[in-house]
Design an enzyme around this catalytic site. Structure first.
Site, PDB file in Angstrom:
ATOM      1  N   GLU A 139      59.132  65.935  49.848  1.00  0.00           N
ATOM      2  CA  GLU A 139      59.043  65.932  51.361  1.00  0.00           C
ATOM      3  C   GLU A 139      60.120  67.114  52.053  1.00  0.00           C
ATOM      4  O   GLU A 139      60.876  67.627  51.303  1.00  0.00           O
ATOM      5  CB  GLU A 139      59.579  64.544  51.821  1.00  0.00           C
ATOM      6  CG  GLU A 139      58.311  63.265  51.463  1.00  0.00           C
ATOM      7  CD  GLU A 139      58.213  62.138  52.200  1.00  0.00           C
ATOM      8  OE1 GLU A 139      58.808  61.998  53.327  1.00  0.00           O
ATOM      9  OE2 GLU A 139      57.881  61.124  51.571  1.00  0.00           O
ATOM     10  N   GLU A 186      60.290  58.861  46.549  1.00  0.00           N
ATOM     11  CA  GLU A 186      61.661  59.558  46.102  1.00  0.00           C
ATOM     12  C   GLU A 186      62.447  58.430  45.559  1.00  0.00           C
ATOM     13  O   GLU A 186      62.776  57.306  45.982  1.00  0.00           O
ATOM     14  CB  GLU A 186      62.496  59.818  47.860  1.00  0.00           C
ATOM     15  CG  GLU A 186      61.509  60.760  48.256  1.00  0.00           C
ATOM     16  CD  GLU A 186      62.119  61.247  49.645  1.00  0.00           C
ATOM     17  OE1 GLU A 186      62.925  60.533  50.019  1.00  0.00           O
ATOM     18  OE2 GLU A 186      61.556  62.472  50.005  1.00  0.00           O
ATOM     19  N   CYS A 200      71.050  58.374  46.383  1.00  0.00           N
ATOM     20  CA  CYS A 200      70.739  58.819  45.201  1.00  0.00           C
ATOM     21  C   CYS A 200      70.962  60.209  44.681  1.00  0.00           C
ATOM     22  O   CYS A 200      70.756  60.644  43.423  1.00  0.00           O
ATOM     23  CB  CYS A 200      69.037  59.040  45.514  1.00  0.00           C
ATOM     24  SG  CYS A 200      68.630  60.152  47.178  1.00  0.00           S
ATOM     25  N   ASN A 203      70.448  52.120  51.347  1.00  0.00           N
ATOM     26  CA  ASN A 203      71.812  52.954  50.984  1.00  0.00           C
ATOM     27  C   ASN A 203      72.065  53.703  52.240  1.00  0.00           C
ATOM     28  O   ASN A 203      73.259  53.955  52.762  1.00  0.00           O
ATOM     29  CB  ASN A 203      71.681  53.813  49.874  1.00  0.00           C
ATOM     30  CG  ASN A 203      70.956  54.594  49.636  1.00  0.00           C
ATOM     31  OD1 ASN A 203      69.532  54.292  50.094  1.00  0.00           O
ATOM     32  ND2 ASN A 203      70.842  55.857  49.285  1.00  0.00           N
TER      33      ASN A 203
HETATM   34  P1  NAD Z   1      64.633  48.926  45.736  1.00  0.00           P
HETATM   35  O1  NAD Z   1      63.415  49.793  45.049  1.00  0.00           O
HETATM   36  O2  NAD Z   1      64.990  47.759  45.021  1.00  0.00           O
HETATM   37  O3  NAD Z   1      64.058  48.684  47.198  1.00  0.00           O
HETATM   38  C1  NAD Z   1      63.668  49.773  48.137  1.00  0.00           C
HETATM   39  C2  NAD Z   1      62.626  49.141  49.113  1.00  0.00           C
HETATM   40  O4  NAD Z   1      61.295  48.532  48.504  1.00  0.00           O
HETATM   41  C3  NAD Z   1      63.110  47.594  49.798  1.00  0.00           C
HETATM   42  O5  NAD Z   1      62.759  47.866  51.247  1.00  0.00           O
HETATM   43  C4  NAD Z   1      62.441  46.609  48.998  1.00  0.00           C
HETATM   44  O6  NAD Z   1      62.359  45.431  49.786  1.00  0.00           O
HETATM   45  C5  NAD Z   1      61.222  47.263  48.711  1.00  0.00           C
HETATM   46  N1  NAD Z   1      60.415  46.751  47.480  1.00  0.00           N
HETATM   47  C6  NAD Z   1      60.838  46.046  46.314  1.00  0.00           C
HETATM   48  N2  NAD Z   1      59.884  45.856  45.448  1.00  0.00           N
HETATM   49  C7  NAD Z   1      58.870  46.068  46.186  1.00  0.00           C
HETATM   50  C8  NAD Z   1      57.622  45.889  45.795  1.00  0.00           C
HETATM   51  N3  NAD Z   1      56.982  45.506  44.625  1.00  0.00           N
HETATM   52  N4  NAD Z   1      56.647  46.347  46.530  1.00  0.00           N
HETATM   53  C9  NAD Z   1      56.719  46.902  47.814  1.00  0.00           C
HETATM   54  N5  NAD Z   1      58.237  47.123  48.355  1.00  0.00           N
HETATM   55  C10 NAD Z   1      58.966  46.504  47.211  1.00  0.00           C
HETATM   56  O7  NAD Z   1      65.761  50.164  46.133  1.00  0.00           O
HETATM   57  P2  NAD Z   1      66.954  49.829  46.659  1.00  0.00           P
HETATM   58  O8  NAD Z   1      67.743  48.916  45.769  1.00  0.00           O
HETATM   59  O9  NAD Z   1      66.672  49.218  48.062  1.00  0.00           O
HETATM   60  O10 NAD Z   1      67.761  51.314  46.810  1.00  0.00           O
HETATM   61  C11 NAD Z   1      68.476  51.856  45.630  1.00  0.00           C
HETATM   62  C12 NAD Z   1      67.483  52.710  44.815  1.00  0.00           C
HETATM   63  O11 NAD Z   1      67.082  53.773  45.846  1.00  0.00           O
HETATM   64  C13 NAD Z   1      68.422  53.567  44.063  1.00  0.00           C
HETATM   65  O12 NAD Z   1      67.361  53.776  42.583  1.00  0.00           O
HETATM   66  C14 NAD Z   1      68.563  55.101  44.419  1.00  0.00           C
HETATM   67  O13 NAD Z   1      68.541  56.149  43.481  1.00  0.00           O
HETATM   68  C15 NAD Z   1      67.091  55.157  45.140  1.00  0.00           C
HETATM   69  N6  NAD Z   1      67.142  56.188  46.120  1.00  0.00           N
HETATM   70  C16 NAD Z   1      66.413  57.294  46.134  1.00  0.00           C
HETATM   71  C17 NAD Z   1      66.302  58.359  47.081  1.00  0.00           C
HETATM   72  C18 NAD Z   1      65.771  59.480  46.803  1.00  0.00           C
HETATM   73  O14 NAD Z   1      65.593  60.344  47.758  1.00  0.00           O
HETATM   74  N7  NAD Z   1      65.356  59.982  45.662  1.00  0.00           N
HETATM   75  C19 NAD Z   1      67.175  58.219  48.008  1.00  0.00           C
HETATM   76  C20 NAD Z   1      67.876  56.899  48.398  1.00  0.00           C
HETATM   77  C21 NAD Z   1      67.793  55.972  47.302  1.00  0.00           C
END
Ligand code: NAD
Length: 484
Positions: free
Chosen positions: A464, A251, A285, A152
């Site tokens: 963080e 996060e 997020c 995102n």
């Molecule tokens: P996601 O969890 O699908 O993927 C994030 C990353 O994790 C990607 O690089 C993905 O390839 C990797 N990944 C997925 N499964 C994995 C596994 N089993 N082992 C290791 N790596 C793995 O998230 P997304 O769809 O890319 O992003 C959206 C989500 O991120 C939303 O839920 C949003 O709220 C959250 N987000 C949180 C913050 C925060 O600071 N709290 C910031 C931005 C986004």
């Protein structure tokens, strides 16, 4: 077509099976990315391990100087980074030029400064009638940190973790999202351009489970994992690292509440709330998806927010007046649209949006959805409880302050909240009662990089930001010296 390669030990590798990267504006494949298999991930981790002792041995001032050189490199390649981020995400140019890429450089400069000025701890101990001693702490990096990030805010969130991890003396292997691999690949190029020692910064591409993401976090040569993404992915990663009890910083997702009191400056509250709901297509997020509005202003607020939603402009990313971007992928667009359907089935009143815009041009193949404003659903409806991560909000009227606080806190998540009021007393009374890692009063997304960042409940583990980042990316060792 652009080929995005893995970066291992200071060199780009031709290995890996290609997968397509799509332009969310048109849905067309615009690049091919090489998926790292377990062997290539192992090479990246080994390269990072070899580089770790030399990098950790540098004085912190030298690592901070490298971070500033990297920031200079980002600024030199600014236009390339902007173009790459837009190609992957469909973000519009005004946001990308003012937020996504500048924050990358700012992350590096900010953590360089914080690390270089970090004070140490020391204690003089005297046991009554006994020994005296001087105890002090030294910070030590973990070694190799896996940085796993989402799509995102790809460049902003990656550098938010890479900068403190590196300046604290770790080497890193970054796994960007499969949907947004370009700016991580460009950052790798920039590290080579500035001559960063090989193996300090590595990038592996691919997916999560059964692919580069899982191979990386589970690798025995990885000492700590920092992750931003969905809560259920965080849970999966926790399982992958459990047998090595690796430290994690998570996060995660949110279902953030906005509380709008009748004494708020209504113009500011509407504009600020619209920003907090629709920025980045609602794909932040920190975006607000649940709004609680005091009953006397409920109708007017709802009408004005809906009007704002209808006024957002679906221009091309390069147009200066574009204010609405597509969803990241066909899959995510379908997920958001499924919530639009669920809202109707649950009986929501739709004040704006709820569908897909029609363009009559190549954007009809893209991943756009309409910004959507809803009301009328019970608080236990799926729309009010589950993170959608799109340009959607649901508005509920409230009658008392206690009710608003209780409803805001009635969520499994606890990342961020906003409060809109002109009463200073109310602001101080309400903000600390909200179960969220971040609370904004009369603003949203105003960030000081020195402040702690993170969520409570299902929204994350750890903090963080500023010194808290360095606390995660290093471990203190206590040394006690007996004094004569
Ligand atoms: P996601 O969890 O699908 O993927 C994030 C990353 O994790 C990607 O690089 C993905 O390839 C990797 N990944 C997925 N499964 C994995 C596994 N089993 N082992 C290791 N790596 C793995 O998230 P997304 O769809 O890319 O992003 C959206 C989500 O991120 C939303 O839920 C949003 O709220 C959250 N987000 C949180 C913050 C925060 O600071 N709290 C910031 C931005 C986004």
């Amino acid at each position: 077509m652009r080929i995005l390669r893995n970066f291992v030990g200071g060199e780009f590798s031709g290995k890996g099976v290609p997968f397509p990267v799509h332009d969310p504006v048109t849905g067309r494949a615009v690049a091919e990315c090489l998926e790292a298999d377990a062997g290539l991930v192992d090479e990246a981790v080994q390269a990072a391990r070899r580089a770790a002792p030399g990098w950790a041995a540098l004085p912190v001032a030298e690592r901070a100087a490298w971070m500033r050189r990297l920031a200079d490199g980002i600024e030199r390649r600014f236009d390339d980074l902007v173009a790459a981020e837009i190609a992957d995400t469909g973000k519009f140019v005004t946001q990308t030029r003012t937020l996504d890429i500048p924050r990358g450089a700012a992350n590096l400069r900010s953590f360089a400064e914080i690390a270089a000025q970090l004070p140490g701890e020391s204690f003089q101990t005297s046991i009554p009638g006994g020994e005296r001693a001087l105890s002090y702490t030294v910070r030590k990096p973990y070694g190799v940190v896996a940085v796993v990030v989402p799509w995102n805010l790809p460049f902003l969130l990656m550098t938010w973790k890479v900068a403190p991890a590196l300046v604290a003396g770790n080497t890193v292997v970054v796994k960007p999202s499969e949907d947004t691999p370009s700016t991580a690949t460009l950052l790798a190029e920039i590290t080579a351009e500035i001559g960063l020692p090989e193996g300090v910064f590595n990038v592996v591409h691919g997916f999560g489970p059964g692919s580069a993401g899982e191979f990386l976090v589970a690798h025995r040569g990885v000492d700590a994992v920092t992750f931003t993404g969905e809560t259920r992915t965080g849970a999966a990663i926790m399982k992958s690292v459990a047998d090595r009890v690796k430290p994690v910083s998570f996060e995660l997702g949110g279902k953030n509440a906005g509380l709008i009191f009748a004494d708020a400056d209504l113009d500011a509250a509407v504009a600020g709330t619209a920003r907090s709901v629709f920025t980045n297509g609602g794909q932040v997020c920190l975006c607000t998806e649940r709004l609680y509005v005091e009953r006397p202003i409920f109708a007017e607020f709802t009408a004005r927010l809906a009007e704002h939603a209808r006024g957002l402009r679906f221009g091309r990313p390069e147009d200066e007046d574009t204010t609405m971007m597509p969803m990241i992928s066909a899959e995510h667009r379908d997920k958001v649209l499924s919530y639009y359907r669920i809202a109707r089935e649950e009986g929501a009143v739709v004040h704006a949006g709820g569908g897909v815009p029609a363009f009559g041009d190549d954007r009809d193949g893209g991943y756009y959805v309409e910004p959507t404003v809803l009301s009328g659903l019970p608080r236990d409806s799926r729309i009010c409880r589950e993170e959608v991560f799109g340009p959607i909000c649901h508005i509920t009227p409230f009658d008392t302050e206690d009710e608003a606080i209780a409803w805001a806190n009635d969520s499994e998540y606890g990342l961020a909240a906003t409060v809109w009021t002109q009463s200073l007393d109310r602001a101080h009374r309400v903000a600390p009662k909200l179960e969220a890692g971040l609370v904004w009063v009369n603003t949203w997304y105003l960030r000081d990089l020195r402040t702690p960042f993170g969520g409570v409940k299902l929204s994350g583990i750890g903090r963080e930001g500023g010194v808290r980042s360095l606390d995660f990316y290093s471990e203190p060792s206590t040394i006690t010296i007996r004094l004569g």
